[in-house]
Design a protein around this motif. Structure first.
Motif, PDB file in Angstrom:
ATOM      1  N   GLY A  63       4.349   8.067   1.438  1.00  0.00           N
ATOM      2  CA  GLY A  63       3.947   6.658   1.410  1.00  0.00           C
ATOM      3  C   GLY A  63       2.805   6.363   2.362  1.00  0.00           C
ATOM      4  N   GLY A  64       2.908   6.930   3.585  1.00  0.00           N
ATOM      5  CA  GLY A  64       1.880   6.665   4.598  1.00  0.00           C
ATOM      6  C   GLY A  64       0.521   7.182   4.171  1.00  0.00           C
ATOM      7  N   VAL A  65       0.500   8.391   3.603  1.00  0.00           N
ATOM      8  CA  VAL A  65      -0.774   8.969   3.165  1.00  0.00           C
ATOM      9  C   VAL A  65      -1.351   8.125   2.025  1.00  0.00           C
ATOM     10  CG1 VAL A  65      -1.834  10.956   2.048  1.00  0.00           C
ATOM     11  CG2 VAL A  65      -0.237  11.299   3.920  1.00  0.00           C
ATOM     12  N   GLN A  66      -0.457   7.713   1.129  1.00  0.00           N
ATOM     13  CA  GLN A  66      -0.876   6.864   0.014  1.00  0.00           C
ATOM     14  C   GLN A  66      -1.537   5.581   0.545  1.00  0.00           C
ATOM     15  OE1 GLN A  66      -0.663   6.732  -3.286  1.00  0.00           O
ATOM     16  NE2 GLN A  66       0.106   4.761  -3.981  1.00  0.00           N
ATOM     17  N   ALA A  67      -0.852   4.942   1.513  1.00  0.00           N
ATOM     18  CA  ALA A  67      -1.389   3.701   2.081  1.00  0.00           C
ATOM     19  C   ALA A  67      -2.740   3.961   2.736  1.00  0.00           C
ATOM     20  CB  ALA A  67      -0.414   3.141   3.106  1.00  0.00           C
ATOM     21  N   ALA A  68      -2.817   5.067   3.510  1.00  0.00           N
ATOM     22  CA  ALA A  68      -4.073   5.384   4.193  1.00  0.00           C
ATOM     23  C   ALA A  68      -5.188   5.550   3.165  1.00  0.00           C
ATOM     24  CB  ALA A  68      -3.903   6.655   5.008  1.00  0.00           C
ATOM     25  N   ARG A  69      -4.855   6.209   2.029  1.00  0.00           N
ATOM     26  CA  ARG A  69      -5.893   6.445   1.029  1.00  0.00           C
ATOM     27  C   ARG A  69      -6.385   5.129   0.445  1.00  0.00           C
ATOM     28  NH1 ARG A  69      -3.596   8.422  -3.547  1.00  0.00           N
ATOM     29  NH2 ARG A  69      -4.453   6.754  -4.810  1.00  0.00           N
ATOM     30  N   LEU A  70      -5.422   4.292   0.036  1.00  0.00           N
ATOM     31  CA  LEU A  70      -5.795   3.038  -0.637  1.00  0.00           C
ATOM     32  C   LEU A  70      -6.582   2.121   0.280  1.00  0.00           C
ATOM     33  CD1 LEU A  70      -2.534   2.300  -2.630  1.00  0.00           C
ATOM     34  CD2 LEU A  70      -4.740   3.036  -3.519  1.00  0.00           C
ATOM     35  N   LEU A  71      -6.091   1.969   1.528  1.00  0.00           N
ATOM     36  CA  LEU A  71      -6.747   1.012   2.437  1.00  0.00           C
ATOM     37  C   LEU A  71      -8.171   1.468   2.746  1.00  0.00           C
ATOM     38  CD1 LEU A  71      -3.701   0.260   4.723  1.00  0.00           C
ATOM     39  CD2 LEU A  71      -4.855  -1.360   3.244  1.00  0.00           C
ATOM     40  N   HIS A  72      -8.345   2.780   2.998  1.00  0.00           N
ATOM     41  CA  HIS A  72      -9.688   3.269   3.319  1.00  0.00           C
ATOM     42  C   HIS A  72     -10.608   3.135   2.115  1.00  0.00           C
ATOM     43  CE1 HIS A  72     -12.844   6.394   3.657  1.00  0.00           C
ATOM     44  NE2 HIS A  72     -12.914   5.944   4.889  1.00  0.00           N
ATOM     45  N   VAL A 109      13.357   3.034  -0.758  1.00  0.00           N
ATOM     46  CA  VAL A 109      14.034   4.332  -0.655  1.00  0.00           C
ATOM     47  C   VAL A 109      14.174   4.741   0.807  1.00  0.00           C
ATOM     48  CG1 VAL A 109      13.755   6.799  -1.123  1.00  0.00           C
ATOM     49  CG2 VAL A 109      13.394   5.142  -2.945  1.00  0.00           C
ATOM     50  N   ILE A 110      13.100   4.545   1.581  1.00  0.00           N
ATOM     51  CA  ILE A 110      13.146   4.951   2.998  1.00  0.00           C
ATOM     52  C   ILE A 110      14.282   4.232   3.707  1.00  0.00           C
ATOM     53  CG2 ILE A 110      11.874   4.868   5.187  1.00  0.00           C
ATOM     54  CD1 ILE A 110       9.305   5.138   3.488  1.00  0.00           C
ATOM     55  N   CYS A 111      14.368   2.899   3.505  1.00  0.00           N
ATOM     56  CA  CYS A 111      15.422   2.122   4.177  1.00  0.00           C
ATOM     57  C   CYS A 111      16.806   2.611   3.760  1.00  0.00           C
ATOM     58  CB  CYS A 111      15.269   0.639   3.869  1.00  0.00           C
ATOM     59  SG  CYS A 111      13.757  -0.029   4.561  1.00  0.00           S
ATOM     60  N   LEU A 112      16.983   2.850   2.460  1.00  0.00           N
ATOM     61  CA  LEU A 112      18.296   3.289   1.975  1.00  0.00           C
ATOM     62  C   LEU A 112      18.669   4.651   2.556  1.00  0.00           C
ATOM     63  CD1 LEU A 112      18.156   2.135  -1.741  1.00  0.00           C
ATOM     64  CD2 LEU A 112      19.520   1.191   0.120  1.00  0.00           C
ATOM     65  N   LEU A 113      17.688   5.569   2.576  1.00  0.00           N
ATOM     66  CA  LEU A 113      17.963   6.900   3.113  1.00  0.00           C
ATOM     67  C   LEU A 113      18.410   6.807   4.569  1.00  0.00           C
ATOM     68  CD1 LEU A 113      15.072   9.010   1.585  1.00  0.00           C
ATOM     69  CD2 LEU A 113      17.500   9.347   1.206  1.00  0.00           C
ATOM     70  N   ILE A 124       9.946  12.639   4.777  1.00  0.00           N
ATOM     71  CA  ILE A 124       8.979  13.112   3.787  1.00  0.00           C
ATOM     72  C   ILE A 124       8.508  11.955   2.906  1.00  0.00           C
ATOM     73  CG2 ILE A 124       8.761  14.522   1.705  1.00  0.00           C
ATOM     74  CD1 ILE A 124      10.313  16.704   3.166  1.00  0.00           C
ATOM     75  N   THR A 125       9.478  11.108   2.506  1.00  0.00           N
ATOM     76  CA  THR A 125       9.103   9.941   1.694  1.00  0.00           C
ATOM     77  C   THR A 125       8.100   9.073   2.450  1.00  0.00           C
ATOM     78  OG1 THR A 125      11.453   9.948   1.166  1.00  0.00           O
ATOM     79  CG2 THR A 125      10.114   8.216   0.175  1.00  0.00           C
ATOM     80  N   MET A 126       8.396   8.860   3.733  1.00  0.00           N
ATOM     81  CA  MET A 126       7.500   8.044   4.558  1.00  0.00           C
ATOM     82  C   MET A 126       6.122   8.697   4.632  1.00  0.00           C
ATOM     83  SD  MET A 126       7.552   5.248   6.367  1.00  0.00           S
ATOM     84  CE  MET A 126       5.943   4.588   6.701  1.00  0.00           C
ATOM     85  N   ALA A 127       6.113  10.030   4.746  1.00  0.00           N
ATOM     86  CA  ALA A 127       4.841  10.740   4.837  1.00  0.00           C
ATOM     87  C   ALA A 127       4.022  10.496   3.572  1.00  0.00           C
ATOM     88  CB  ALA A 127       5.086  12.229   5.013  1.00  0.00           C
ATOM     89  N   ALA A 150       0.843  -1.202   0.000  1.00  0.00           N
ATOM     90  CA  ALA A 150       0.000   0.000   0.000  1.00  0.00           C
ATOM     91  C   ALA A 150       0.880   1.256   0.000  1.00  0.00           C
ATOM     92  CB  ALA A 150      -0.929  -0.009   1.203  1.00  0.00           C
ATOM     93  N   VAL A 151       1.992   1.202   0.729  1.00  0.00           N
ATOM     94  CA  VAL A 151       2.902   2.353   0.763  1.00  0.00           C
ATOM     95  C   VAL A 151       3.566   2.501  -0.603  1.00  0.00           C
ATOM     96  CG1 VAL A 151       5.058   3.219   1.739  1.00  0.00           C
ATOM     97  CG2 VAL A 151       3.343   2.233   3.222  1.00  0.00           C
ATOM     98  N   GLY A 152       3.839   1.387  -1.226  1.00  0.00           N
ATOM     99  CA  GLY A 152       4.547   1.400  -2.513  1.00  0.00           C
ATOM    100  C   GLY A 152       5.904   0.758  -2.319  1.00  0.00           C
ATOM    101  N   PHE A 153       6.224  -0.219  -3.170  1.00  0.00           N
ATOM    102  CA  PHE A 153       7.440  -1.009  -2.974  1.00  0.00           C
ATOM    103  C   PHE A 153       8.688  -0.130  -3.030  1.00  0.00           C
ATOM    104  CE2 PHE A 153      10.869  -3.595  -4.872  1.00  0.00           C
ATOM    105  CZ  PHE A 153      11.066  -4.448  -3.801  1.00  0.00           C
ATOM    106  N   TRP A 154       8.749   0.739  -4.055  1.00  0.00           N
ATOM    107  CA  TRP A 154       9.959   1.557  -4.222  1.00  0.00           C
ATOM    108  C   TRP A 154      10.095   2.538  -3.066  1.00  0.00           C
ATOM    109  CZ3 TRP A 154      13.474  -0.427  -6.913  1.00  0.00           C
ATOM    110  CH2 TRP A 154      13.163  -1.222  -8.032  1.00  0.00           C
ATOM    111  N   THR A 155       8.949   3.103  -2.668  1.00  0.00           N
ATOM    112  CA  THR A 155       8.984   4.051  -1.539  1.00  0.00           C
ATOM    113  C   THR A 155       9.625   3.382  -0.326  1.00  0.00           C
ATOM    114  OG1 THR A 155       6.818   4.635  -2.401  1.00  0.00           O
ATOM    115  CG2 THR A 155       7.534   5.777  -0.432  1.00  0.00           C
TER     116      THR A 155
END
Length: 1514
Positions: free
Chosen positions: A1023-1032, A960-964, A1018-1021, A952-957
């Motif tokens: 991703g998190g909003v994206q996940a929240a949107r999709l799941l809801h 990227v978060i882990c690498l950053l 910011i990337t996490m933000a 839901a967050v997005g695989f690449w996102t």
């Protein structure tokens, strides 16, 4: 006394004999004497009963006596020497004397503790421990000196010392064992007492007593029965008792002050008023009461915190000694080992004390919550009705849930108020010593960042408040959608509402994005602060003066001090905002607690004129001081044992009269006497959420014969056979799984069983079917009933019962207009006779036409009204019938206005939605419980859930978060390595080179780190909003398309929970938790990397430490997760029981059960605290073990630095040890955030679960859409049609075949449960066919999309459901009709005058469920909807009860004129509406019995004839 050559600058250090004999011997003694006064005071207060003299106790005492003897022997030896002429030094007299007296004291203490019931003494353990530690040095030096001299210089003292040492060591070992439990202590009846109470001192210190539960939780998921009982002092009973006493004191003081002020002078002018006034002094202060109650634990926690704060500054000092030692190659090696050892000891002490502090403070927080909930509960039982009118149940429940929780959350931070400034002052002091005034630059920067942090926090809070508003409106809309889902489906309105929800959600996500960006900024500040501060300080330090050399000691000691300083500076803004919130909560609680209470003296219960049961003498009553009186100048006497009927038009004050008798109203003048116990049946039956039997017994003991008799009299036996568990059936909240009639009968049965002296019955007969009403009157209330001989006051609308009453009271407009026996009143021909005429409608004429006798009319005609009002709902029903109607009837009966009948106090109830309707019995039979228990997940969360979230967050996102984060850690390490290299270089040349270059690179690395953190946040933000949107979105779309059967079997609360709680977690909690986890994970890793890089030997230790860490982590996560689940499961009963109490408080008071309910509430709170307490302990248990791992890291980092000192530079040592000092925090956080993540990720699982439930047929089938203008004729045909509600249930319609021609008017009649409503539901495909099909105009309805079908049919449903919003939205949610059309429809549905009189016109706001329109008006709005649609087929599901005949006639007339050409199918309850229809269809048990025109059917003398005859139409 002191010799530095002997003790410091040598490879073989030692203390001088003088020092050994004085200081080392006196330290333990001084400690014991210092601790004695406090300890004795404590023992005096905590007496547990004495412990029998055991072997252990005897041994301890014997050792004490022996030690005393040894000391005296020493003393006498000195005297012996004095006598024999070699004068010993005075120290040889003083020390044995001091030690001897102290040992005697210790021996006495052992015995005193035994008598006071202390099983394990911390004070003595510490004393013996100090004795042993102080004895080790002489122990070594005596042997060393003997070896160097070759002989023992003083054999006697040599022998006594070693005897002394052996005895002290044995005493220490013995004192670690604990005694048996005290004798005569009240026998512990607890099946599962908390092991903490009996745990020894060491076990308490290390929380070892918790280990058993941790292991159990690891082996299998914990259950309720595994939890320990609460300690005595944590139980509600104890806490409440203390708090109520203090609160009472505060109230008395306030009352005294008020009295003093009232009698004193009144301030004359405003100016004086300002000078005089501390207005808050007048109210009793709840805060003071809390503080007084919990002061002792508060002081204890302050002590712990102080010690811990001071200890935290020792390690940086030790670090500086260690670095000095490394840079000085000539220093003896034992220094290094000593420093490493001291660091370890200091860290361990810090850990132990810190966790004692936390435990103390968190348990205090629990007690705070217990106390506040208890006080609010007790207050809610006695508040007056005017207060209840001001605040809804929801608001009062909020006080209990939100505000009490706020207190619990702020308590752990409260000590920061003094501790943070203390830490800041100390840190700045030590930094100043280290770096001089340049420190101020760093501190100034920190202080400058505080307002920035504050500003970000304020902005975030503002956004969150706004976001909460959106969230609330979204949840409110969702709850309405779930409530009216059936109507939405029938009208095909889902897309419109879907759009509304998504609109709100868009706004919510927009704000979420902003909050997340702000969060990223604050994370950036939080990561960069320590770095920037170090940078500025060191920069200023080297630039100010050329001679300032930055060496390792200065740099790294400063870094570790800045790390200490960071915590209080960051906590302060948080603390301040928390305190602000709590003060708001405190004000709200305080305001609630100082509200008016009901006056218990309002009704005189003791004395009364003999022969009478109830007397009101010149009584005037009001619901609230600011309202006009509802009842005035009443004079009523009710003789003992009389049956009195109270009648009168709607809103004349009948219910208020009963409330006045109960003391629920405010008495303005007059006297009320009522002697004897009371039973009260309210108009709206109040049913508790427990078994049916418990509802009837209502806290009394079960007497089987009396119980049986009560059930029989109230006609409940038949219902018990239908209910799945008989009288053990659990009844849902608000009596959800009983029909209105059943609820009312349970309420009557409760009164009958209570066997009281006076019965106050508020219209108990209106909610039940007519024959049942008759049965209850005859069996219970009437002259031959069970209650004959008791005093009964009956409010009623049923005229047929009046002749059997002893006398009748007629009320109008709040006063008695007439009073007397039935016959006397009839002859008088006053208002009562009028009332009779109004209430018996026009059926009279028809009856006479049917040549029925007058008697018949008396019985049947009047009962007929009752019947039309009845609710026809029984669990036997296979139709989910709603209770709306009966509710509306109740409403109609007791007018909506707050003046009439005091309805103002009735709490606005949520409309019951389809989800909460009676569940068909067949299904419920499977278990006693109404709806399936919601399953709590057991065991670990599946990896797939994490994967779901990552997708839901997005695989690449995610990647990227882990690498950053990795990059950020690398940058941080780089900066610190650079710093260490810089210091080494400076130390080598003893001067500075290229400062600007060094500073520049350091700054660049640090800022890079900050930027990477910010980017990842910011990337996490995003991703998190994206996940929240999709799941809801997935959840919402699935729920809008779920079939009706899903909503029938799932309580709406459970679905709403997914939309509120779980979506909230996904929105706000998951992303920050994941960030914190990554942060602490990378921190721990980078620490290990740095230490291994500087001292490679450390790699050996990593493995065992990691194993220990993982081991602890596994145990902890399993246990704490389950404890958290148990806690949340046991929390909601507190609130639901509370809201139940608030709604039923009048019943509870009438039956005198307030005390019992307080006890029940306390028990529920205790159950909840039972899982909170181990959860707190589990965090401490974990903390101590994990920090022990961290302390080992510190120890080994220091040790290996010492062993490898030849090859190490001071800079590297500083680097690795200062990193090690931070690791404990990171390790601790890592486990905590892991378990947080695990308990929160469950939300994703739950949302996913409801996004995958089965869906109904597609809304639009592209390939087969009906032709435009379909249906033209409006012809409906059923072919061999059968249907069932859900797979596995019986068929409701069996093999139905019939044809309705276009434009025909067909009435559908039949008994309850015959399948009338099911037919219409099939037409709309709410129910899908089991076999057969339905054709409309020759088109099979199963082939087209649901919306194509439903939007072409029109229904006027039984219960008029409106949604909150404008009237325009309620008529036309898609906005496809013009203004003229709407006004036209309103004109035809007779609403024109009402709407045009409203200032807003069509934009008139309907409240939730249309509560601000009368039921009749709501029905007319539904008619207007139908008129707007104007489709060829109209289904009219008649309202079960003749809500009001006028509206009904309007609707019928409109339908006859406006829908002349349409096909009309009417489900009729009152036959007179369909007597002129083309044909009538009679259903029975799902089959067609008769289908013909009404006249033919009556001629055929079949079922329809029977029904018509009963209704007086044939």
């Amino acid at each position: 006394f002191k010799d530095s050559n002997l003790s410091l600058h040598t490879d073989n250090p030692d203390f001088t004999p003088c020092f050994q004999n004085s200081v080392l011997a006196w330290v333990p003694c001084a400690y014991l004497w210092a601790a004695l006064p406090c300890y004795l005071f404590h023992l005096r207060r905590h007496h547990e009963g004495y412990i029998v003299l055991s072997r252990l106790s005897r041994l301890k005492t014997a050792l004490g006596v022996l030690l005393w003897c040894v000391s005296w022997a020493d003393l006498f030896y000195s005297f012996h020497g004095l006598v024999h002429g070699w004068a010993p030094a005075p120290i040889f007299f003083v020390t044995p004397l001091v030690v001897g007296v102290t040992m005697l004291l210790a021996t006495l203490l052992i015995q005193y503790e035994r008598l006071q019931g202390v099983r394990s003494s911390g004070v003595l353990i510490i004393f013996w421990f100090l004795c042993v530690v102080c004895g080790i040095i002489p122990f070594r030096s005596k042997i060393l000196s003997a070896l160097t001299q070759g002989k023992i210089s003083d054999p006697f003292r040599f022998a006594t010392f070693y005897t002394y040492f052996a005895l002290v060591l044995s005493a220490l070992i013995l004192s670690c064992f604990r005694e048996k439990p005290p004798f005569f202590s009240p026998k512990n009846m607890d099946p599962n007492p908390c092991p903490e109470a009996g745990a020894g001192f060491l076990s308490r210190l290390s929380f070892w007593w918790f280990t058993k539960l941790a292991i159990l939780g690891y082996r299998r998921p914990l259950e309720e029965r595994d939890l320990w009982s609460l300690n005595k002092e944590d139980r509600s009973q104890m806490v409440m008792q203390r708090l109520l006493e203090e609160w009472k004191k505060q109230q008395d003081q306030a009352a005294r002050r008020q009295a003093a002020e009232a009698s004193g002078k009144k301030p004359s002018s405003e100016g004086e008023m300002l000078l005089e006034g501390r207005p808050q002094a007048r109210e009793a202060s709840f805060l003071r009461a809390l503080m007084a109650t919990f002061s002792s634990s508060f002081l204890l926690s302050m002590g712990f915190k102080l010690i811990q704060d001071l200890l935290s500054f020792i390690n940086p000092q030790l670090l500086s000694i260690l670095i000095r030692f490394i840079s000085n190659p000539t220093a003896p090696t034992w220094w290094g080992f000593l420093v490493a050892g001291l660091m370890f000891v200091c860290s361990v002490m810090q850990t132990l004390i810190l966790h004692q502090y936390y435990h103390c403070i968190f348990v205090m927080g629990l007690r705070f919550r217990t106390g506040i909930i208890g006080v609010i509960y007790r207050k809610a039982l006695v508040i007056s009705n005017s207060v209840k009118r001001e605040s809804t149940v929801g608001e009062i429940v909020n006080l209990m849930s939100v505000d009490a929780q706020r207190f619990m959350d702020v308590v752990p931070f409260i000590n920061l108020l003094w501790s943070a400034p203390l830490q800041i002052i100390l840190a700045v002091y030590f930094l100043w010593q280290n770096l001089g005034p340049s420190v101020l630059a760093g501190v100034a920067l920190m202080i400058l960042l505080i307002p920035l942090n504050g500003a970000v926090a304020v902005k975030m809070r503002a956004f969150q408040v706004e976001q909460m508003k959106f969230k609330d409106s979204r949840i409110k809309l969702m709850s309405e959608i779930l409530g009216g889902i059936k109507v939405l489906k029938l009208y095909a309105w889902e897309p419109s509402f879907l759009k509304q929800v998504e609109g709100i959600r868009q706004d919510e996500l927009r704000l979420m994005r902003q909050v997340a960006y702000l969060h990223a900024i604050s994370t950036f500040i939080w990561v960069c602060t320590p770095f920037l501060v170090t940078l500025t300080t060191l920069g200023v330090y080297v630039s100010v003066d050329k001679n300032n050399v930055l060496d390792a000691e200065k740099a790294f000691v400063s870094v570790s001090l800045f790390n200490i300083l960071k915590i209080p500076l960051n906590m302060l803004p948080q603390l301040i905002s928390n305190l602000a919130q709590t003060s708001v909560s405190l004000k709200r609680i305080q305001h609630f607690l100082s509200q008016d209470e009901l006056d218990p003296q309002c009704v005189e219960r003791k004395t009364i004129t003999p022969g009478y049961a109830v007397i009101i003498h010149n009584g005037t009553f009001t619901w609230a001081q600011d309202l006009p009186p509802t009842l005035h100048s009443l004079d009523i006497q009710v003789p003992k044992g009389a049956l009195v009927a109270v009648v009168g038009p709607v809103g004349c004050g009948k219910s208020s009269l009963l409330s006045a008798l109960l003391g629920e109203m405010e008495k303005l003048e007059g006297k009320v006497y009522m002697k004897g116990s009371v039973a009260y049946v309210p108009q709206q039956a109040w049913i508790q959420n427990c078994t049916l039997q418990e509802n009837v017994l209502f806290g009394r003991a079960l007497d089987p014969k009396r119980y049986q008799k009560a059930l029989e009299a109230c006609a409940l036996l038949a219902d018990l056979e239908v209910l799945p568990g008989g009288d053990q059936t659990e009844i849902g909240e608000k009596g959800i799984n009983l029909s209105g009639g059943q609820r009312q009968r349970v309420s009557v049965a409760r009164a009958v069983y209570s066997d009281a002296d006076i019965f106050l019955l508020d219209d108990p007969l209106s909610a039940v079917d007519s024959h049942v009403a008759k049965h209850i009157f005859d069996q219970v209330i009437g002259p031959e009933g069970v209650l004959a001989g008791k005093t009964r006051v009956l409010v009623t609308h049923g005229i047929s019962f009046l002749p059997q009453t002893d006398f009748v009271i007629v009320l109008s407009d709040g006063h008695v207009s007439e009073m007397g026996t039935y016959s006397a009143l009839l002859q008088r021909d006053g208002s009562f006779a009028n009332f009779l005429r109004n209430y018996a409608p026009d059926e009279d004429k028809e009856h006479q036409e049917a040549n029925n006798t007058l008697e018949d009319k008396e019985d049947e005609g009047v009962l007929m009204i009752e019947d039309t009002l009845s609710n026809h709902t029984d669990l036997t029903d296979n139709e989910p019938v709603t209770y709306e109607v009966q509710k509306q009837f109740m409403r109609q009966m007791s007018a909506m206005s707050s003046e009439g009948e005091g309805q103002g106090r009735s709490v606005p109830r949520r409309r019951l939605g389809a989800a909460e309707k009676a569940v068909p019995a067949t299904e419920a039979k499977a278990s006693h419980v109404l709806t399936q228990e919601e399953k709590t997940e057991m065991g670990t969360v599946k990896l797939s859930v994490y994967w779901d979230y990552a997708k839901a967050v997005g695989f690449w996102t995610t990647l990227v978060i882990c690498l950053l984060y990795g990059g950020q850690s690398a940058a941080a390490i780089g900066a610190n390595v650079w710093l260490s290299a810089w210091t080494d270089e400076a130390a080598a040349d003893n001067q500075q080179n290229s400062t600007s270059y060094r500073l520049g690179v350091y700054a660049a690395l640090g800022i890079l780190q900050g930027l990477l953190v910010m980017l990842s946040a910011i990337t996490m933000a995003v991703g998190g909003v994206q996940a929240a949107r999709l799941l809801h979105q997935a959840l919402l779309h699935n729920k809008m398309r779920s079939p009706q059967s899903f909503f029938d079997t799932t309580p709406s609360g459970r679905i709403l929970n997914r939309f509120s709680k779980d979506v909230y977690v996904i929105d706000e909690i998951l992303a920050p938790t994941i960030l914190m986890l990554l942060n602490s994970f990378y921190n721990s890793i980078s620490t290990l990397v740095v230490i291994v890089a500087s001292t490679p030997l450390f790699a050996v230790v990593i493995l065992p430490l990691a194993v220990l860490y993982l081991f602890v982590q596994r145990f902890y996560v399993a246990t704490s997760r389950q404890l958290k689940r148990l806690e949340s499961v046991s929390r909601s009963p507190i609130y639901s029981h509370f809201s139940e109490t608030v709604t039923g408080s009048s019943v509870i008071r009438a039956y005198g059960r307030s005390q019992d309910f307080e006890t029940i509430s306390d028990a529920k709170v205790d159950t909840n605290q039972k899982s909170c307490y181990p959860y707190i302990a589990s965090n401490r248990w974990l903390g101590i073990r994990v920090e022990f791992v961290g302390n080992c890291v510190v120890l080994f980092a220091a040790l290996f630095a010492v062993t490898g000192r030849s090859s190490l530079s001071p800079g590297l040592v500083g680097l690795s040890v200062s990193y090690a000092l931070q690791v404990t925090l990171a390790l601790n956080w890592m486990i905590r955030t892991m378990s947080d993540l695990e308990s929160n990720i469950v939300a994703v699982e739950r949302v996913k679960e409801y996004s995958k439930t089965e869906m109904e047929a597609p809304w639009v089938v592209e390939g087969s859409r009906p032709p435009a203008g379909w249906p033209l004729k409006g012809e409906v045909e059923f072919r061999n049609y059968s249907v069932r509600y859900r797979p596995g249930l019986e068929l409701v319609l069996k093999d139905l075949s019939l044809r309705v021609h276009g434009g025909e008017k067909v009435g559908i009649v039949g008994r309850t449960g015959a399948g009338k409503s099911s037919m219409t539901l099939c037409l709309f495909r709410i129910l899908e066919a089991a076999e057969g099909e339905i054709y409309i105009d020759g088109l099979n309805v199963a082939d087209i999309g649901l919306h194509d079908l439903r939007s072409k049919l029109t229904i006027i449903p039984q219960d008029p459901i409106l949604f909150s919003g404008t009237l325009r939205m309620n008529l036309d949610p898609f906005g496809c009709y013009s203004e003229e059309d709407m006004w036209q429809a309103l004109e035809l549905s007779h609403l024109h005058t009402f709407v045009s009189s409203q200032p807003a016109g069509l934009d008139f706001q309907c409240s939730e469920g249309g509560e601000n329109l009368s039921v009749g008006q709501r029905q007319l709005v539904c008619l207007a909807r139908a008129l707007l649609r104007k489709s060829r087929i109209l289904v009219l599901d008649e309202a079960t009860a003749a809500i009001d005949l006028e509206t009904d006639d309007l609707i019928q007339a409109t339908i006859r004129t406006q829908f002349e050409t349409c096909t009309v199918l009417t489900i009729a309850h009152r036959l007179n509406t369909i007597m002129d229809y083309t044909r009538v269809l009679v259903l029975d048990k799902g089959t067609i019995v008769e289908f013909d025109s009404p006249t033919n059917l009556i001629a055929a003398r079949g079922i329809f004839y029977g029904m018509a005859r009963d209704a007086g139409l044939a």
